[in-house]
Write a protein that holds these residues in place. Structure first.
Motif, PDB file in Angstrom:
ATOM      1  N   ARG A  28       0.829  -1.203   0.000  1.00 22.33           N
ATOM      2  CA  ARG A  28       0.000   0.000   0.000  1.00 22.33           C
ATOM      3  C   ARG A  28       0.864   1.254   0.000  1.00 22.33           C
ATOM      4  NH1 ARG A  28      -5.018   0.080   3.915  1.00 22.33           N
ATOM      5  NH2 ARG A  28      -5.416  -1.790   2.689  1.00 22.33           N
ATOM      6  N   SER A  29       1.977   1.213   0.740  1.00 18.54           N
ATOM      7  CA  SER A  29       2.885   2.363   0.731  1.00 18.54           C
ATOM      8  C   SER A  29       3.393   2.628  -0.679  1.00 18.54           C
ATOM      9  CB  SER A  29       4.096   2.103   1.633  1.00 18.54           C
ATOM     10  OG  SER A  29       3.674   1.911   2.957  1.00 18.54           O
ATOM     11  N   LEU A  30       3.810   1.556  -1.326  1.00 12.99           N
ATOM     12  CA  LEU A  30       4.304   1.688  -2.691  1.00 12.99           C
ATOM     13  C   LEU A  30       3.244   2.340  -3.573  1.00 12.99           C
ATOM     14  CD1 LEU A  30       6.491   0.895  -4.824  1.00 12.99           C
ATOM     15  CD2 LEU A  30       5.234  -1.215  -5.149  1.00 12.99           C
ATOM     16  N   GLY A  31       2.015   1.855  -3.431  1.00 11.73           N
ATOM     17  CA  GLY A  31       0.915   2.407  -4.216  1.00 11.73           C
ATOM     18  C   GLY A  31       0.704   3.879  -3.936  1.00 11.73           C
ATOM     19  N   ASN A  32       0.736   4.238  -2.662  1.00 11.74           N
ATOM     20  CA  ASN A  32       0.538   5.650  -2.324  1.00 11.74           C
ATOM     21  C   ASN A  32       1.645   6.519  -2.912  1.00 11.74           C
ATOM     22  OD1 ASN A  32      -1.825   5.281  -0.926  1.00 11.74           O
ATOM     23  ND2 ASN A  32      -0.834   5.130   1.074  1.00 11.74           N
ATOM     24  N   LEU A  33       2.860   6.027  -2.874  1.00 11.51           N
ATOM     25  CA  LEU A  33       3.969   6.821  -3.409  1.00 11.51           C
ATOM     26  C   LEU A  33       3.820   7.007  -4.913  1.00 11.51           C
ATOM     27  CD1 LEU A  33       7.096   5.479  -1.459  1.00 11.51           C
ATOM     28  CD2 LEU A  33       5.703   7.488  -0.992  1.00 11.51           C
ATOM     29  N   VAL A  34       3.336   5.976  -5.583  1.00 16.01           N
ATOM     30  CA  VAL A  34       3.155   6.093  -7.027  1.00 16.01           C
ATOM     31  C   VAL A  34       2.002   7.038  -7.349  1.00 16.01           C
ATOM     32  CG1 VAL A  34       2.493   4.852  -9.119  1.00 16.01           C
ATOM     33  CG2 VAL A  34       4.152   3.846  -7.542  1.00 16.01           C
ATOM     34  N   ALA A  35       0.919   6.891  -6.609  1.00 14.78           N
ATOM     35  CA  ALA A  35      -0.264   7.699  -6.928  1.00 14.78           C
ATOM     36  C   ALA A  35      -0.154   9.121  -6.409  1.00 14.78           C
ATOM     37  CB  ALA A  35      -1.514   7.038  -6.347  1.00 14.78           C
ATOM     38  N   GLY A  36       0.583   9.268  -5.332  1.00 14.38           N
ATOM     39  CA  GLY A  36       0.564  10.549  -4.654  1.00 14.38           C
ATOM     40  C   GLY A  36       1.477  11.591  -5.253  1.00 14.38           C
ATOM     41  N   ASP A  37       2.465  11.155  -5.986  1.00 13.28           N
ATOM     42  CA  ASP A  37       3.443  12.104  -6.471  1.00 13.28           C
ATOM     43  C   ASP A  37       3.805  11.711  -7.896  1.00 13.28           C
ATOM     44  OD1 ASP A  37       5.503  13.792  -6.952  1.00 13.28           O
ATOM     45  OD2 ASP A  37       6.616  13.332  -5.114  1.00 13.28           O
ATOM     46  N   SER A  38       3.473  12.556  -8.847  1.00 17.90           N
ATOM     47  CA  SER A  38       3.711  12.186 -10.244  1.00 17.90           C
ATOM     48  C   SER A  38       5.210  12.041 -10.514  1.00 17.90           C
ATOM     49  CB  SER A  38       3.116  13.247 -11.167  1.00 17.90           C
ATOM     50  OG  SER A  38       3.648  14.510 -10.825  1.00 17.90           O
ATOM     51  N   HIS A  39       6.004  12.696  -9.662  1.00 19.94           N
ATOM     52  CA  HIS A  39       7.446  12.595  -9.720  1.00 19.94           C
ATOM     53  C   HIS A  39       7.891  11.125  -9.676  1.00 19.94           C
ATOM     54  CE1 HIS A  39      11.479  14.057  -8.871  1.00 19.94           C
ATOM     55  NE2 HIS A  39      11.570  13.176  -7.910  1.00 19.94           N
ATOM     56  N   THR A  40       7.163  10.317  -8.892  1.00 19.30           N
ATOM     57  CA  THR A  40       7.537   8.913  -8.741  1.00 19.30           C
ATOM     58  C   THR A  40       7.594   8.221 -10.095  1.00 19.30           C
ATOM     59  OG1 THR A  40       6.251   8.962  -6.730  1.00 19.30           O
ATOM     60  CG2 THR A  40       7.017   6.807  -7.471  1.00 19.30           C
ATOM     61  N   THR A  41       6.521   8.368 -10.850  1.00 23.40           N
ATOM     62  CA  THR A  41       6.496   7.683 -12.131  1.00 23.40           C
ATOM     63  C   THR A  41       7.413   8.358 -13.137  1.00 23.40           C
ATOM     64  OG1 THR A  41       4.158   7.887 -11.641  1.00 23.40           O
ATOM     65  CG2 THR A  41       4.781   6.362 -13.362  1.00 23.40           C
TER      66      THR A  41
END
Lengths: 519, 977
Positions: free
Chosen positions: A319-332
């Motif tokens: 879930r953390s991984l998912g939040n980081l991907v969804a929460g910050d476009s920088h991640t992707t």
């Protein structure tokens, strides 16, 4: 609400085109009506039946169902124990301290004896003021420990019982400080964790009384049960819905490093608690999310997902991984660059989760993929050529509804090119054609029939892609083979105007009788 | 409006008169009330009147209805700019007072008034709840608890009814944060009290039902009604997602739900009224468990088995009974949801499918008395359900949905079982056709309903039977039956089968049956002759591979006289006077058949006589539309063959059209103008004097006031301008035309129409004729540009200027503009022409503007002047953008501004007549390719002064456009030197 909280859904308004499926989605709504799920494996409140430091002296009776009689007996004993404590507290003579400790220990034993501690009896007999008194500064560690332990188990009770701790909170917080012994601090953290787990209102009280900084400092050391307990208490404390606490936590000196260190090196138990902290940090605070992403938090999360088989750990990590991907476009856009090792790693662990037997893992993994699939063309191709696609296609036709919906978002996103700023996004024909050939259309048509309006919209959007994008005008034929006309016609008089227009528009455009057709 | 005895007296009188059977006092009262409604506090006063016990009940009822309607139009946010000017909104202080009063008033009133006030409250709730009405929910809850203590079910149900209507929005809106904040607020406050009252009522029902005699209907009715409302609220609150409270209390809810599905209440259910009461509760329960099954299957699965078996046995009973529709439908929907879920294996056990098919599906598909009644009494509704997909909630359809649901996982089994069932039904029919005809109907229905629909409704497919042989053995005998009136439902079913599978029936087979179809147009049953017409109409649309029509004019021409005769006769059957299926068939036949004068004659007679009839009272807009289309296509196709027929048509049509114009049949005016335009265009000049009368009417500004007329009037005006340019220039008519242009172009909603008028004038009249008017025209346009310059207007302006230029030359354009104001041409060019040029869309428009712009920079001295070098360059830049980039790259979709047009009551809308349509004219037939025109013109120009233009291009064009221009030069082998 602080201004960094509400960037949560980036779903664009969707018109008749499917283009905007490619919007990122994030779980956290400012308002939630569903039950909070820590997937019921970790309870928000925990009873302390064996001493935190393992020095329990109560014979814990596992799985022993108390009879009513035993229950009444326990309540009687508790009332008298509180009375005993009262007299010990007023007693000023010789051996007063030992007398107090003994009385506390007796009360604590009674409160730890069963799964259903006699909290009500203790409160009725007036335990709280006495326990608060026992927490006063300068008291010996043993006394502090026993008092905090009693409070811990009282706080593990029903909401009203937890609230009874209000007068004790300032002292419990005070004993978290560096001057306290570790066992005392840990026990106090435990009690506070239970209070924080109760709800938003008590969390606010704790935060205003300054519980966060000392708790945060307790997670800095490398190991130990204290770290674990403090991490658990913190995860309760920052649950929000106000994101301020989460933002504050990540700003505490050393916390970020400690979190990363624990994620990398600690045992699974501690890593689990820390992962829950990361879940709430990343779900609530955009600031914290940004900091975590920039500090390479993805790496240890991926490693854990790759190496662990503990469901308790996998859930919060995923879930953390998912939040980081969804929460910050920088991640992707800048971390998960196709071709980088980390990106392949992420896809690999997500595939592992898709293969798992556990429903939550499948659903969360699909959700993460749907957000990555909303990225660039390269991201889409990466997922498209990965092992995920066959799994997703199978899930789309066989999985329960909630998983199917997430899976549909992934597959839908794979078929639309990213919006470039001007004009509508185009579809990616090769992906669309191949996914349709592999049979995904019927799954989407099923969604059109769904009572869930978001799912129905997604189904209609994909149907539009097929109608518009399949070569040789094959779209209409394929849609009709899956009985899609019938599915869309259900919206003829639907109350949701958007769906109604979308469905009617598609039927008219692609299946309408040509008027004056013989011209 | 002040609240005093006088007001009370006055309003009471008015409301009393509104109930008067005499039109005079009634109308007077109605208009007094609508006048009073504009005054502040009118709503409040009416509400007080409703509450006044001394006033007669029927007056108060009328007032309650008026109050509700008053709120519907005027309870809009006072700061809403879109509210429109029609009704003055209720002001906030009055709103507050109404909100403070309405709940208690509603609860204390009699049931009829209560239901009106409850609706009024829902209207307020729609706008204000919860954010602007924070007291509502607490007030409802505290009243609910009070009423519950005294078991006052009149109040309880009033409150629950209100809550039900204000919570309904959770059932269809998208998940948004705002919606969830509202939902959470409602859940936090209402979930617990709801469960409380639900459980309390449940135990009241239990104890009443357990008492000797089982309780009377009178006692139990409010209790069951209350439970139903609780279930509906449950549905709304659970729709978006499973709320925590409901998850925590699922056992309590589900326990009661199951009870209602499995318990009988003999004392209530012995009457049909009572049975319906309990069934409504059961249906509401079924909807709730379907919702859980679909969306929360994980949390629900513990209850699934018991509910599945409860619903199943309930359905087995219900299916045998002929009423109980709603329950049968919702229960089958639940099973359908289960069958398509991950728990479909419940259906996998041996014999389950067989049983479902036999004891649930077949009984529900069989015709029931209600179906027969509908078939006879209301053919339109029957067709809507049977043929046009409005049967989403009929038992027949839902039973088939259940089969389809099961077939998603057990396709082969379903096909096997149903095929056998169909054979059984058919052999039962064969043993005694007249007694068992419903078995055959059932078989046909199954085959048709289980087929998969295909594009255009032109074909379907099925795995269930071999269509060809089923058609020959089962359907054809019915269609060949000599008695068109025997077993009409079976005939209708067979015609429907033919229509549905028309694509799969080979041409010779279908063709042989054509005379039979024509024969069935004479059947007395409205459904049968409608289906026959529909079948013919759809057959004529069947396409073979490659898109060629399967049935051509040569095929049908021999039948046409008989066919037309029967079609027109069918319109004489009672209730089929405005049968849209027949009229559509007439239209289709006229579109396909050869229209010889032998056919055209009777047809125009038939159509005009119908037209004269419907003019008296236009009722069915679909029928009327097909009627006008039929006239239009008849005129067009007949005149294509034989232009001399136009006189005959005019003779027939003129009286009808004149009636429409003279008696102002609003709905038909747009059609009439379009038909007239068509007739004018088919005329050869000189135009007959009878048209000139109409021309006069056309030029009266009154005709243009109704916006629905405008597109058709423009079209007619264009026709006149093209066919009779000289007549236009007489008797000051051109001034009138330009007056109309002026009126249209001044408003944002009609400016495009205004340009159509103007463009037609410019295109069709000599320059000498229009030049005196140009100054005025420019003034009008510049004024509009100053006041309200939308992008749409600017683009239209660029198109107009271009058209002017290509028709009358660049010099005239520049001169007439500059005559209005010195040097304004260059200003307009820079500020409007150049920036908007690249936004032009449409093939003809693009070519026109590109060519005109090219000519401007290559011919106009103003632009060729050295001082204008920069403007010249910018213009070229814009032309290159226009020509070199795809439309989506240069045009950003502009959000359409909603027109805030005056909406005065009912207005007819403009519907385009496809068959009276006009072909788009290209004003520039001599230029084929605007790109080539551009580079060739540039090459020619530059050759005169080599070296000058490359530099200007270099300095003023975007690099991308320089490249594009170079590519164009290469492509067309031209050089700019």
């Amino acid at each position: 609400m602080a201004d960094d909280s509400l960037a949560s859904h980036r779903r664009d308004p969707i018109k008749s085109s499917v283009g905007n499926v490619a919007a990122q989605r994030r779980r956290q709504n400012a308002a939630t009506v569903g039950k909070e799920r820590r997937e019921s494996l970790v309870r928000a409140k925990r009873l302390c039946r064996v001493g935190a430091t393992g020095e329990g002296d109560v014979l814990v009776e596992e799985n022993h169902m108390m009879t009513d009689e035993e229950g009444f007996l326990l309540e009687d004993q508790t009332s008298s124990a509180v009375k005993e404590l009262k007299s010990a507290v007023v007693y000023q003579g010789k051996g007063a301290m030992q007398k107090r400790v003994n009385a506390l220990r007796e009360l604590r034993r009674l409160l730890s004896k069963s799964e259903f501690p006699p909290v009500e009896a203790a409160l009725k007999a007036g335990a709280i003021p006495l326990l608060v008194q026992c927490l006063s500064f300068g008291s010996p560690d043993e006394q502090l420990l026993e008092a905090a332990w009693c409070l811990t188990n009282i706080a593990a009770g029903k909401p009203e019982e937890t609230k009874a701790l209000l007068p004790a909170l300032p002292l419990l917080i005070a004993h978290l400080g560096e001057k306290s012994s570790l066992p005392v601090a840990e026990q106090c953290a435990w009690a506070l964790g239970n209070v924080a787990g109760e709800g938003e209102e008590l969390r606010k009280v704790l935060l205003s009384q300054g519980a966060l900084p000392p708790l945060a400092r307790m997670v800095l050391p490398n190991k130990g049960s204290t770290v674990r307990t403090a991490a658990w208490a913190l995860s309760n404390l920052i649950k929000g819905p106000d994101p301020k606490a989460a933002t504050e936590l990540i700003k505490v000196d050393g916390v970020l490093d400690a979190i990363l260190r624990h994620l990398r090196k600690s045992d699974e138990e501690l890593a689990t608690e820390v992962a829950w902290v990361v879940v709430y940090l990343s779900a609530l605070s955009n600031f914290a999310t940004g900091v975590l992403v920039k500090s390479d938090a993805l790496q240890p999360l991926v490693e854990r997902l790759a190496t662990s088989n503990s469901l308790q750990l996998l859930i919060p990590v995923l879930r953390s991984l998912g939040n980081l991907v969804a929460g910050d476009s920088h991640t992707t856009s800048t971390v998960l660059i196709p071709g980088h090792e980390i990106t392949d790693g992420v896809i690999k662990v997500l595939v592992k989760c898709l293969k798992s037997d556990h429903r939550v893992l499948k659903k969360e993994a699909s959700w993460v993929l749907s957000n990555i699939a909303a990225g660039s063309i390269e991201h889409k191709q990466l997922i498209y050529s990965s092992e995920a696609v066959p799994l997703l296609l199978r899930l789309l036709s066989t999985a329960p509804f909630d998983i199917r919906k997430e899976v549909a978002y992934v597959l839908g996103n794979l078929c639309v090119a990213p919006a470039t700023g001007e004009g509508k996004p185009d579809l990616i024909k090769e992906n669309l054609v191949s996914l349709v050939q592999r049979g995904c259309l019927s799954g989407f048509i099923d969604l059109v029939r769904s009572a869930d309006i978001e799912a129905a919209r997604l189904g209609l959007q994909f149907t539009e892609l097929v109608l518009r994008g399949m070569p040789n005008g094959d779209g209409p034929k394929l849609v009709e083979q899956e009985d899609g006309i019938d599915a869309m016609e259900r919206y003829q008089f639907h109350e949701n105007e958007d769906l109604r227009n979308m469905a009617n528009g598609l039927v008219d455009k692609y299946f309408g009788e040509d008027y004056g057709v013989n011209e | 409006m002040e609240w005093n005895a006088e007001t009370l007296q006055y309003l009471s009188q008015c409301f009393l008169h509104t109930l008067s059977p005499q039109p005079e006092p009634r109308r007077r009262a109605e208009s007094s009330l609508s006048e009073a409604a504009d005054r502040p506090n009118y709503g409040l006063a009416v509400l007080r009147l409703v509450a006044e016990p001394s006033v007669d009940e029927q007056i108060r009822q009328a007032a309650a209805v008026n109050f509700k309607n008053h709120l519907k139009t005027r309870w809009v946010p006072s700061n809403d700019p879109n509210a429109g000017s029609t009704f003055s909104p209720i002001l906030d202080p009055e709103k507050d007072q109404i909100k403070a009063l309405i709940v208690s008033l509603m609860l204390s009133s009699t049931s009829r008034i209560q239901s009106q006030l409850s609706e009024a409250l829902a209207v307020i709730g729609k706008h204000d709840f919860p954010k602007s009405w924070p007291t509502l929910l607490p007030e409802l809850i505290s009243n609910l608890q009070k009423a519950a203590q005294s078991s006052d079910y009149a109040s309880i149900n009033g409150i629950l009814g209100t809550a039900n209507s204000i919570f309904k929005k959770f059932r269809y809106q998208y998940k948004t944060n705002d919606l969830f904040i509202d939902l959470k607020y409602c859940l936090d406050n209402f979930a617990a009290p709801l469960l409380e009252i639900f459980l309390k009522t449940a135990s009241l029902i239990d104890s009443t039902a357990a008492a000797p005699g089982g309780g009377s209907l009178v006692t139990l009715r409010p209790l069951f009604e209350s439970q139903r409302l609780c279930c509906r609220i449950f549905f709304s609150l659970n729709f978006q997602e499973l709320p925590e409270f409901f998850e925590d209390h699922m056992r309590e809810w589900m326990g009661e739900f199951r009870k209602y599905l499995t318990t009988n209440y003999p004392s209530v259910e012995s009457s049909s009224d009572g049975l319906a009461l309990v069934d409504e509760l059961r249906a509401a329960v079924c909807e709730n468990i379907s919702l859980y099954m679909e969306k929360n299957e994980e949390e629900f699965q513990g209850y699934l088995n018991e509910f599945a078996s409860a619903v199943w046995s309930l359905l087995t009973n219900v299916s045998q009974s002929s009423s109980r529709d709603k329950l049968a439908v919702t229960a089958m929907k639940f099973l359908t949801t289960v069958s398509t879920s991950v728990h479909h294996t419940l259906f996998a056990a041996e014999g389950v499918l067989q049983q479902i098919c036999q004891s649930i599906v077949i009984p529900n598909v069989r015709l029931r008395d209600e179906d027969e009644e509908l078939f006879e009494m209301n053919y339109i509704e029957f067709i809507r359900r049977d043929m046009e997909g409005s049967d989403l909630d009929t038992r027949r359809r839902i039973a088939c949905e259940l089969l389809k649901g099961i077939a998603t996982n057990y396709k082969k089994q379903v096909i096997d079982i149903v095929s056998v069932q169909i054979q059984n039904l058919l052999s039962s029919f064969a043993t005694n056709p007249s007694a068992n005809w419903k078995d055959k109907d059932c078989a046909i229905y199954l085959v048709v309903s289980l087929a998969t629909k295909k594009a255009g409704g032109t074909s379907v497919s099925t795995d269930l039977v071999d269509v060809q042989s089923f058609f020959l053995s089962v359907i054809v005998p019915e269609l060949q039956s000599q008695d068109v009136n025997g077993f009409p439902m079976l005939k209708a079913g067979s015609l429907k089968f033919f229509t549905t599978f028309r694509g799969l029936i080979q041409k010779p087979v279908a063709f042989q049956l054509f005379p039979d179809l024509v024969r069935f147009l004479g059947a007395e049953s409205n459904v049968v002759h409608s289906y026959a017409a529909s079948c013919i109409e759809k057959l004529l649309l069947v396409k073979d591979e490659g898109g060629k029509a399967r049935y051509t004019s040569a095929d049908i021409t021999p039948f046409v006289p008989a066919l037309m005769n029967n079609l027109f006769n069918a319109l004489k059957f009672p209730e089929s006077e405005e049968n849209q299926y027949i009229m559509k068939c007439i239209l289709r036949v006229l579109a396909v058949a050869d229209i010889s004068s032998e056919i055209a004659g009777p047809c125009i007679v038939g159509l005009t006589s119908i037209l004269n009839e419907v003019c008296k009272n236009p009722k069915n807009p679909i029928f009327n539309h097909y009627l006008f289309e039929s006239v239009a296509i008849l005129v067009r196709r007949a005149c294509e063959r034989d232009g001399s027929l136009i006189t005959a048509f005019e003779a027939r049509l003129f009286p009808s059209l004149q009636t429409i114009l003279a008696t102002d049949v609003t709905e038909f005016l747009p059609y009439a103008f379009q038909l007239l335009a068509q007739l004018v265009e088919l005329n050869k000049p000189p135009i007959s004097p009878s048209y000139m009368q109409i021309f006069v009417l056309l030029l009266s500004p009154d005709s243009w006031r109704r916006s629905s007329n405008v597109p058709a009037l423009v079209r007619l005006l264009q026709a006149f301008l093209q066919k009779a340019p000289h007549e236009v220039n007489q008797e000051g008519r051109l001034t009138q035309v330009l007056g109309i242009f002026n009126m249209l172009v001044s408003s944002g909603s009609t400016d495009e129409q205004g340009f159509y008028v103007l463009n037609t004038v410019i295109e069709n009249l000599e320059y000498g004729v229009i030049s005196p008017y140009m100054g005025n025209i420019w003034n009008v346009l510049f004024m509009r540009l100053q006041n309200n310059r939308t992008v749409k207007f600017q683009k239209s302006l660029v198109i107009f200027m271009s058209l002017f230029l290509v028709k009358h030359g660049a010099q005239n354009l520049v001169d007439t503009m500059n005559a209005v104001q010195a040097n304004i041409f260059l200003v307009i060019l820079e500020q409007f022409w150049i920036p908007n040029l690249k936004l032009i869309t449409g093939v003809i428009e693009l070519k026109l503007t590109a060519v005109a712009s090219t000519r401007l920079i290559c011919e106009s001295p103003v632009l060729l002047d050295a001082a204008a070098a920069r403007v010249w360059g910018k213009m070229l830049d814009s032309i290159v953008t226009l020509l070199s980039r795809p439309e989506q790259d240069r045009v950003e979709e502009e959000p359409e501004m909603p027109d805030i047009a005056e909406n005065v009551g009912y207005t007819a809308t403009f519907v385009k007549l496809y068959n009276a349509g006009k072909k788009e004219d290209d004003p520039l037939t001599d230029v084929k390719d605007p790109k080539q025109f551009l580079v060739a013109s540039l090459a020619k120009l530059s050759a005169v002064t080599p070296g000058r233009y490359p530099q200007m291009i270099n300095e003023n064009l975007e690099p991308a456009n320089q490249t594009a221009l170079l590519q164009l030069c290469t492509a067309y082998n031209c050089q700019i030197v």
